[in-house]
Design a protein around this motif. Sequence first.
Motif, PDB file in Angstrom:
ATOM      1  N   TYR A  48      -0.268  -0.952 -10.807  1.00 44.65           N
ATOM      2  CA  TYR A  48      -0.526   0.102  -9.836  1.00 44.65           C
ATOM      3  C   TYR A  48       0.217  -0.239  -8.558  1.00 44.65           C
ATOM      4  O   TYR A  48       0.177  -1.375  -8.110  1.00 44.65           O
ATOM      5  CB  TYR A  48      -2.022   0.180  -9.494  1.00 44.65           C
ATOM      6  N   ASP A  49       0.859   0.756  -7.976  1.00 47.45           N
ATOM      7  CA  ASP A  49       1.451   0.588  -6.654  1.00 47.45           C
ATOM      8  C   ASP A  49       0.382   0.925  -5.628  1.00 47.45           C
ATOM      9  O   ASP A  49      -0.282   1.957  -5.723  1.00 47.45           O
ATOM     10  CB  ASP A  49       2.651   1.505  -6.469  1.00 47.45           C
ATOM     11  N   LEU A  50       0.200   0.043  -4.657  1.00 46.72           N
ATOM     12  CA  LEU A  50      -0.757   0.254  -3.587  1.00 46.72           C
ATOM     13  C   LEU A  50       0.001   0.556  -2.298  1.00 46.72           C
ATOM     14  O   LEU A  50       1.212   0.335  -2.223  1.00 46.72           O
ATOM     15  CB  LEU A  50      -1.636  -0.990  -3.428  1.00 46.72           C
ATOM     16  N   PRO A  51      -0.664   1.057  -1.278  1.00 48.38           N
ATOM     17  CA  PRO A  51       0.031   1.389  -0.030  1.00 48.38           C
ATOM     18  C   PRO A  51       0.773   0.185   0.558  1.00 48.38           C
ATOM     19  O   PRO A  51       0.313  -0.951   0.462  1.00 48.38           O
ATOM     20  CB  PRO A  51      -1.095   1.833   0.901  1.00 48.38           C
ATOM     21  N   GLY A  52       1.902   0.481   1.141  1.00 49.57           N
ATOM     22  CA  GLY A  52       2.704  -0.575   1.762  1.00 49.57           C
ATOM     23  C   GLY A  52       3.402  -1.419   0.712  1.00 49.57           C
ATOM     24  O   GLY A  52       3.735  -0.946  -0.364  1.00 49.57           O
TER      25      GLY A  52
END
Length: 66
Positions: A48-52
């Motif tokens: 999963y890509d998370l913020p930042g």
Amino acid sequence: MPLTFRKSFRILPGVRININRRSWSITVGPKGGPKRTWSSTGQTTTSYDLPGPFGYRTTRRRNREG
């Protein structure tokens, strides 16, 4: 310095085939969203890509019976 090889082919939107020196894998998922990867070595990875600049990844190996 060891040499590495990796090539990725997009076969459909959101579906990629990845080839490296020892194995191949299929990745399903949109760019920037959750992805699931199945490898010929028996590994399954969910990422999963998370913020930042952050992300989360978990990998499981297939159980071998016998």
